[in-house]
Structures are given as structure tokens and as C-alpha cells.
Design a protein around this motif. Structure first.
Motif, PDB file in Angstrom:
ATOM      1  N   SER A 270       0.831  -1.210   0.000  1.00 25.16           N
ATOM      2  CA  SER A 270       0.000   0.000   0.000  1.00 25.16           C
ATOM      3  C   SER A 270       0.860   1.252   0.000  1.00 25.16           C
ATOM      4  CB  SER A 270      -0.931   0.007   1.215  1.00 25.16           C
ATOM      5  OG  SER A 270      -0.189  -0.039   2.420  1.00 25.16           O
ATOM      6  N   THR A 271       2.014   1.199   0.678  1.00 29.63           N
ATOM      7  CA  THR A 271       2.923   2.338   0.684  1.00 29.63           C
ATOM      8  C   THR A 271       3.511   2.559  -0.713  1.00 29.63           C
ATOM      9  OG1 THR A 271       3.513   1.964   2.990  1.00 29.63           O
ATOM     10  CG2 THR A 271       5.018   3.298   1.695  1.00 29.63           C
ATOM     11  N   LEU A 272       3.902   1.467  -1.357  1.00 35.79           N
ATOM     12  CA  LEU A 272       4.465   1.575  -2.698  1.00 35.79           C
ATOM     13  C   LEU A 272       3.404   1.951  -3.731  1.00 35.79           C
ATOM     14  CD1 LEU A 272       6.872  -1.498  -2.600  1.00 35.79           C
ATOM     15  CD2 LEU A 272       7.496   0.904  -2.470  1.00 35.79           C
ATOM     16  N   GLU A 273       2.125   1.794  -3.354  1.00 34.56           N
ATOM     17  CA  GLU A 273       1.046   2.228  -4.245  1.00 34.56           C
ATOM     18  C   GLU A 273       1.172   3.719  -4.554  1.00 34.56           C
ATOM     19  OE1 GLU A 273      -1.672   0.877  -5.695  1.00 34.56           O
ATOM     20  OE2 GLU A 273      -1.296  -1.188  -5.111  1.00 34.56           O
ATOM     21  N   GLU A 274       1.823   4.473  -3.637  1.00 35.33           N
ATOM     22  CA  GLU A 274       2.028   5.900  -3.860  1.00 35.33           C
ATOM     23  C   GLU A 274       2.737   6.145  -5.199  1.00 35.33           C
ATOM     24  OE1 GLU A 274       1.215   8.555  -2.078  1.00 35.33           O
ATOM     25  OE2 GLU A 274       0.332   7.557  -0.360  1.00 35.33           O
ATOM     26  N   SER A 275       3.551   5.192  -5.594  1.00 33.89           N
ATOM     27  CA  SER A 275       4.365   5.363  -6.794  1.00 33.89           C
ATOM     28  C   SER A 275       3.645   4.972  -8.077  1.00 33.89           C
ATOM     29  CB  SER A 275       5.652   4.533  -6.660  1.00 33.89           C
ATOM     30  OG  SER A 275       6.383   4.922  -5.520  1.00 33.89           O
ATOM     31  N   ARG A 276       2.434   4.431  -7.961  1.00 34.71           N
ATOM     32  CA  ARG A 276       1.709   3.982  -9.150  1.00 34.71           C
ATOM     33  C   ARG A 276       1.186   5.140  -9.994  1.00 34.71           C
ATOM     34  NH1 ARG A 276      -0.288  -1.031 -10.058  1.00 34.71           N
ATOM     35  NH2 ARG A 276       0.233  -2.681  -8.581  1.00 34.71           N
ATOM     36  N   HIS A 277       0.982   6.293  -9.371  1.00 32.93           N
ATOM     37  CA  HIS A 277       0.338   7.409 -10.052  1.00 32.93           C
ATOM     38  C   HIS A 277       1.323   8.527 -10.373  1.00 32.93           C
ATOM     39  CE1 HIS A 277      -3.372   5.350  -8.983  1.00 32.93           C
ATOM     40  NE2 HIS A 277      -2.954   5.313  -7.737  1.00 32.93           N
ATOM     41  N   GLY A 301      12.669  -5.984 -11.185  1.00 35.16           N
ATOM     42  CA  GLY A 301      11.792  -7.121 -10.918  1.00 35.16           C
ATOM     43  C   GLY A 301      10.635  -6.746 -10.004  1.00 35.16           C
ATOM     44  N   ILE A 302      10.923  -5.951  -8.967  1.00 33.36           N
ATOM     45  CA  ILE A 302       9.873  -5.515  -8.046  1.00 33.36           C
ATOM     46  C   ILE A 302       8.922  -4.548  -8.750  1.00 33.36           C
ATOM     47  CG2 ILE A 302       9.395  -4.242  -5.907  1.00 33.36           C
ATOM     48  CD1 ILE A 302      11.999  -5.387  -4.793  1.00 33.36           C
ATOM     49  N   LEU A 303       9.467  -3.653  -9.586  1.00 38.11           N
ATOM     50  CA  LEU A 303       8.611  -2.741 -10.338  1.00 38.11           C
ATOM     51  C   LEU A 303       7.676  -3.523 -11.269  1.00 38.11           C
ATOM     52  CD1 LEU A 303      11.064   0.159 -11.322  1.00 38.11           C
ATOM     53  CD2 LEU A 303       9.278   0.188  -9.569  1.00 38.11           C
ATOM     54  N   GLU A 304       8.198  -4.610 -11.836  1.00 38.27           N
ATOM     55  CA  GLU A 304       7.357  -5.438 -12.700  1.00 38.27           C
ATOM     56  C   GLU A 304       6.252  -6.107 -11.886  1.00 38.27           C
ATOM     57  OE1 GLU A 304       7.838  -8.958 -16.085  1.00 38.27           O
ATOM     58  OE2 GLU A 304       9.473  -8.575 -14.664  1.00 38.27           O
ATOM     59  N   ASP A 305       6.606  -6.607 -10.684  1.00 42.53           N
ATOM     60  CA  ASP A 305       5.603  -7.228  -9.816  1.00 42.53           C
ATOM     61  C   ASP A 305       4.515  -6.240  -9.428  1.00 42.53           C
ATOM     62  OD1 ASP A 305       7.020  -9.574  -9.904  1.00 42.53           O
ATOM     63  OD2 ASP A 305       8.039  -9.268  -7.991  1.00 42.53           O
ATOM     64  N   ASP A 307       3.531  -3.864 -11.311  1.00 44.07           N
ATOM     65  CA  ASP A 307       2.913  -3.388 -12.558  1.00 44.07           C
ATOM     66  C   ASP A 307       3.204  -1.906 -12.790  1.00 44.07           C
ATOM     67  OD1 ASP A 307       1.529  -3.914 -14.869  1.00 44.07           O
ATOM     68  OD2 ASP A 307      -0.441  -3.478 -14.001  1.00 44.07           O
ATOM     69  N   MET A 308       4.483  -1.513 -12.602  1.00 43.11           N
ATOM     70  CA  MET A 308       4.869  -0.109 -12.704  1.00 43.11           C
ATOM     71  C   MET A 308       5.908   0.149 -13.791  1.00 43.11           C
ATOM     72  SD  MET A 308       5.076   0.743  -8.606  1.00 43.11           S
ATOM     73  CE  MET A 308       6.105   2.190  -8.875  1.00 43.11           C
ATOM     74  N   LEU A 309       6.182  -0.855 -14.629  1.00 41.07           N
ATOM     75  CA  LEU A 309       7.208  -0.675 -15.658  1.00 41.07           C
ATOM     76  C   LEU A 309       6.766   0.252 -16.785  1.00 41.07           C
ATOM     77  CD1 LEU A 309       8.802  -4.228 -16.066  1.00 41.07           C
ATOM     78  CD2 LEU A 309       9.786  -2.208 -14.965  1.00 41.07           C
ATOM     79  N   ASP A 310       5.454   0.525 -16.858  1.00 39.34           N
ATOM     80  CA  ASP A 310       4.973   1.389 -17.932  1.00 39.34           C
ATOM     81  C   ASP A 310       5.088   2.868 -17.580  1.00 39.34           C
ATOM     82  OD1 ASP A 310       3.087   1.090 -15.940  1.00 39.34           O
ATOM     83  OD2 ASP A 310       1.383   1.415 -17.272  1.00 39.34           O
ATOM     84  N   ILE A 311       5.463   3.191 -16.329  1.00 44.41           N
ATOM     85  CA  ILE A 311       5.647   4.592 -15.937  1.00 44.41           C
ATOM     86  C   ILE A 311       6.951   5.107 -16.545  1.00 44.41           C
ATOM     87  CG2 ILE A 311       5.960   6.182 -13.994  1.00 44.41           C
ATOM     88  CD1 ILE A 311       4.405   4.212 -12.271  1.00 44.41           C
ATOM     89  N   PRO A 312       6.960   6.289 -17.173  1.00 44.49           N
ATOM     90  CA  PRO A 312       8.219   6.841 -17.709  1.00 44.49           C
ATOM     91  C   PRO A 312       9.304   6.821 -16.640  1.00 44.49           C
ATOM     92  CG  PRO A 312       6.372   8.190 -18.398  1.00 44.49           C
ATOM     93  CD  PRO A 312       5.812   7.194 -17.425  1.00 44.49           C
ATOM     94  N   ARG A 313      10.503   6.375 -17.032  1.00 43.53           N
ATOM     95  CA  ARG A 313      11.543   6.144 -16.036  1.00 43.53           C
ATOM     96  C   ARG A 313      12.862   6.768 -16.473  1.00 43.53           C
ATOM     97  NH1 ARG A 313      10.766   1.264 -15.973  1.00 43.53           N
ATOM     98  NH2 ARG A 313      12.514   0.459 -17.177  1.00 43.53           N
ATOM     99  N   LEU A 314      13.523   7.426 -15.518  1.00 44.60           N
ATOM    100  CA  LEU A 314      14.844   8.000 -15.741  1.00 44.60           C
ATOM    101  C   LEU A 314      15.864   7.223 -14.920  1.00 44.60           C
ATOM    102  CD1 LEU A 314      16.884  10.229 -16.587  1.00 44.60           C
ATOM    103  CD2 LEU A 314      16.081  11.553 -14.613  1.00 44.60           C
ATOM    104  N   THR A 315      16.852   6.657 -15.562  1.00 38.78           N
ATOM    105  CA  THR A 315      17.915   5.942 -14.860  1.00 38.78           C
ATOM    106  C   THR A 315      18.979   6.948 -14.423  1.00 38.78           C
ATOM    107  OG1 THR A 315      17.546   3.912 -16.127  1.00 38.78           O
ATOM    108  CG2 THR A 315      19.691   4.165 -15.052  1.00 38.78           C
ATOM    109  N   LEU A 316      19.270   6.967 -13.125  1.00 40.24           N
ATOM    110  CA  LEU A 316      20.208   7.943 -12.576  1.00 40.24           C
ATOM    111  C   LEU A 316      21.293   7.230 -11.766  1.00 40.24           C
ATOM    112  CD1 LEU A 316      20.992  10.895 -12.097  1.00 40.24           C
ATOM    113  CD2 LEU A 316      19.459  10.908 -10.116  1.00 40.24           C
ATOM    114  N   TYR A 317      22.505   7.226 -12.307  1.00 39.52           N
ATOM    115  CA  TYR A 317      23.634   6.645 -11.577  1.00 39.52           C
ATOM    116  C   TYR A 317      24.177   7.683 -10.608  1.00 39.52           C
ATOM    117  CZ  TYR A 317      23.665   2.531 -14.565  1.00 39.52           C
ATOM    118  OH  TYR A 317      23.322   1.364 -15.204  1.00 39.52           O
ATOM    119  N   ASN A 318      24.166   7.347  -9.318  1.00 38.40           N
ATOM    120  CA  ASN A 318      24.598   8.250  -8.255  1.00 38.40           C
ATOM    121  C   ASN A 318      25.966   7.814  -7.712  1.00 38.40           C
ATOM    122  OD1 ASN A 318      24.438  10.298  -6.304  1.00 38.40           O
ATOM    123  ND2 ASN A 318      23.417   8.966  -4.839  1.00 38.40           N
TER     124      ASN A 318
END
Length: 411
Positions: A270-277, A301-305, A307-318
Motif C-alpha cells: 500500500s505504501t508503494l502504491e504511492e508510486s503507481r500514479h 523485478g519488483i517494479l514489474e511485480d 505493474d509499474m514498468l509502464d511509468i516513464p523512467r529515468l535511470t540515474l547513476y549516483n
């Protein structure tokens, strides 16, 4: 003079490497970091290669005798096993070794109990621990009579370990009801954020990748940050402004890790649901970690579980300032050193570039009398401010769903 300083719990780590086990050394190193995060002094790590786990005691009899001798010689308090133990294995190990034995899952649960700050976070950890305990209420050994506390016994505490199954089921039911009420309130707040015109950005990544440091660099609020695992547990959302009046929200989430206990995956879903929108996910990766490629796979893998892989994503190496022989494995990507003096400006420029790539460019003629409307437009569009002084043209970038707002400037 009485020394009141509490002695660090002395622990040893134990792992079994099966033929099909991948990245065993990395997993053991991570277990050591987890133990230190929980406040332990790691005395040593011991492993055994086997075709399968021993059904009774997880490790073979010879290794068991070896570890027992080490415990006696080194005054060890606790044994931490790098796998999930069955109730039977846990009881048999504690009986044979005569010290507390916890597994990787219980160690992670303990750290979460230590890190939880919000009311909901504490409830979720408590629920996860109770669900973990329920099938383990067996025997009368050390597992049910831990009076000294310490690592693996935080959260619900020793009294709950002695409760019967019915009592724990009642507690689980009560906490689940409380969480439903909390979720209802949080859903109201989430709905308001979803309806808001603010651009929604979320930080995700493996634990200790530097998400909180990036959060602090982009905002004026101080989020707890440290070079340790699970420094941040509760999701935190802050408002930021980019390129003038452009409104955005930035959410920092709990870090991911290999073999996250299923009880926690369910409890924190439910906490990670914040990231769905979100409008944009920033996948933060520790470039200085030689195992960053495997950590990337865990996060994806967790993002796929979820169902969040369709959200635009920026890869940031820190942590580029600490990286040696770095090779990127995800493309396209950006890189940064979040603790550098220029980090705030660098990160803001990076976000603006990334947002522009996902927006639609516009160039329209406007009537000077319409300039007062530009203020509201600036909340949802990235504008070229240099064009606004004495110009009849308005240039910028706007989200496709907000393009209708440009109609207000048409003659």
C-alpha cells in the motif's frame, strides 16, 4: 564506576551455498551490512557448500560442531543465517548451539521495526512480524523464551513471542482493521495529489543508493540519510518548484533489497502504491557498488511485480565521485554525485531536461494583455522566461494532457 554502556551484540553469519546459488558472496556481504545496520558487531562469516539444505538443522553436522566451537571461543551472542529457516530448523539450531538464531528475513524485519517512524509504518512492521511469528510458535526453546531482547526481538517484543496462536491472530485482525482506516485516510490524500496539476516524481532504487541524499539536494527539507541499509522506511512526499513556477512533487520511497520478506512485500504494497500514479520514476543506482547490475535487476523485478514498468523512467547513476571502473548497464542514463556542491543545480537541470523530453514543445503568438495568464500556465508548463518581457511570442514545453490550456492565449 559502573559501565552502563550497552555492549554490542556479537554475531556470526552462516550461509549455505547450493550449486545453483547465484551471487553467494554478494549476498553474504549484504547480510553483514544488514547485521551492522541492526547494531551488531560482526565477528565472522562461515559458509558451507551443499547439494541441498539440511532439513533438520539447515547445515551439516560437521559444520554445526565447528560453529558451536566458534561460539564458545568467541563469546558469540547470536547466529544470523543467510536464508529463511523453517520453524523446525530454527528450533534445532538454537537447541544445538545454545544461542539465539535468527534468519535473514527476521533481521530485515528487525531493521524495519527500528526504522519505522510513522503510525502506519509501525503498524505495517508489527503486522509483518506477527505474520512471520505465527507459524513459528513451536517448541519451548530459546525462540519462545528470549528475555534479553536485542537484534531480532524488536517491535512487538518478547511478550508477543509467548502469546498463543489465537492471540496473535486476534492482533493481526486488529492491526489489519487499523490499517484499513489509515489507508482510507491516505487514499483521500492520494486522490487530492492525483487530481493536482503538479508533476509527480518518485525516487525508487536499491537500499542505500542515495535516494534520500537526492531528495535533500532537491528540497529544503532534511530527510534522514546515512551510509546504511534502509535509512528511509516511510514514504515521504515534498513539493518543489522547477524553472520558476512549475509545480512538482517528489516522493522518496523505501529501498528495495534481494529476498525482501514476503510479509513485508504484502505489508508495504500500500505504501508503494504511492508510486503507481507518478508522471516520472527516477531509478537511483549506486554507481560505486560493483554489484549494481544485480541491484538494478532486483529493482526492475519488483517494479514489474507492482505493474509499474509502464511509468516513464529515468535511470540515474549516483555516487559517481566514488565510482571506480564504472560501466553503465541501463540506457539511456544520467549520472550525478548527489553530495557534490553543484548537486542541487545539476539535479534540477537534469529533471528539467527529462521533463522536456516527455513534453510537447509549443511556440505561439500572444497578446500583451494576456501576460497575466502566463502565471497560471507556468504551474504546468516549462516556459522560456526570456521571451516574456516585451515579446508577443510564448515558447515552452507542456504535457500533452495540458495542451488545452494554450487555447486561452488564442485570439
Amino acid at each position: 564506576m559502573i559501565d552502563t554502556q550497552k555492549r554490542q551484540e556479537r554475531v556470526i553469519l552462516v550461509g549455505v551455498e547450493l550449486q545453483e546459488t547465484e551471487h553467494f558472496d554478494q549476498s553474504m556481504a549484504e547480510l553483514a551490512s544488514l547485521a551492522r545496520t541492526a547494531g551488531a558487531e560482526v565477528i565472522g562469516a562461515y559458509s558451507q557448500k551443499r547439494d541441498r539444505y539440511d532439513s533438520k538443522a539447515f547445515i551439516g553436522s560437521g559444520k554445526l560442531e565447528e560453529i558451536k566451537a566458534i561460539i564458545e571461543g568467541e563469546e558469540i551472542d547470536t547466529v544470523v543465517v543467510n536464508n529463511r529457516l523453517t520453524a523446525r530448523q530454527n528450533t534445532n539450531l538454537e537447541t544445538a548451539l545454545e544461542v539465539k538464531v535468527i534468519d535473514r528475513m527476521q533481521l530485515i524485519l528487525d531493521i524495519f521495526a527500528m526504522r519505522a517512524r510513522s503510525y502506519e509504518g509501525k503498524l505495517q512492521v508489527h503486522l509483518a512480524q506477527l505474520k512471520y511469528m505465527l507459524p513459528r510458535l513451536v517448541g519451548q526453546g530459546i525462540m519462545l523464551s528470549r528475555q534479553a531482547g536485542g537484534i531480532g526481538s524488536r517491535g512487538p517484543g518478547e511478550s508477543q513471542l509467548e502469546l498463543n496462536r489465537r492471540s496473535i491472530r486476534n492482533q493481526i485482525r486488529d492491526i489489519e482493521q487499523q490499517l484499513k482506516r489509515v489507508e482510507a485516510n491516505r487514499q483521500t490524500s492520494r486522490d487530492k495529489r492525483i487530481q493536482s496539476t503538479a508533476f509527480k516524481i518518485g525516487l525508487v532504487g536499491y537500499t542505500n543508493a542515495g535516494k534520500s541524499t537526492i531528495m535533500n539536494a532537491l528540497t529544503d527539507n532534511r530527510q534522514y540519510e546515512a551510509d546504511e541499509l534502509f535509512a528511509t522506511l516511510d514514504a515521504t512526499t515534498k513539493q518543489i518548484y522547477l524553472d520558476g513556477k512549475f509545480e512538482a512533487t517528489l516522493t522518496d520511497t523505501v529501498g528495495f533489497i534481494q529476498d525482501l520478506p514476503t510479509e513485508l512485500v504484502a505489508a508495504f504494497k500500500s505504501t508503494l502504491e504511492e508510486s503507481r500514479h507518478l508522471d516520472l520514476l527516477i531509478h537511483v543506482i549506486d554507481a560505486s557498488d560493483p554489484n549494481h547490475e544485480e541491484q538494478e535487476k532486483v529493482v526492475l523485478g519488483i517494479l514489474e511485480d507492482l505493474d509499474m514498468l509502464d511509468i516513464p523512467r529515468l535511470t540515474l547513476y549516483n555516487k559517481m565521485d566514488q565510482a571506480q571502473d564504472f560501466t553503465a548497464t541501463l540506457f539511456p542514463y544520467e549520472s550525478v554525485s548527489a553530495k557534490s556542491e553543484t548537486a542541487r543545480a545539476d539535479l534540477r537541470d537534469l529533471l528539467i531536461r527529462s521533463i522536456k523530453e516527455r513534453f510537447v514543445a509549443f511556440d505561439i503568438k500572444i497578446n500583451p494583455s494576456q501576460l497575466y495568464k502566463v502565471y497560471d500556465l507556468g504551474k504546468v508548463a516549462l516556459l522560456n522566461h526570456e521571451d516574456l518581457e516585451e515579446s508577443e511570442r510564448l515558447r515552452g514545453y507542456i504535457a500533452p494532457e495540458h495542451q488545452w490550456r494554450l487555447e486561452a492565449f488564442y485570439d
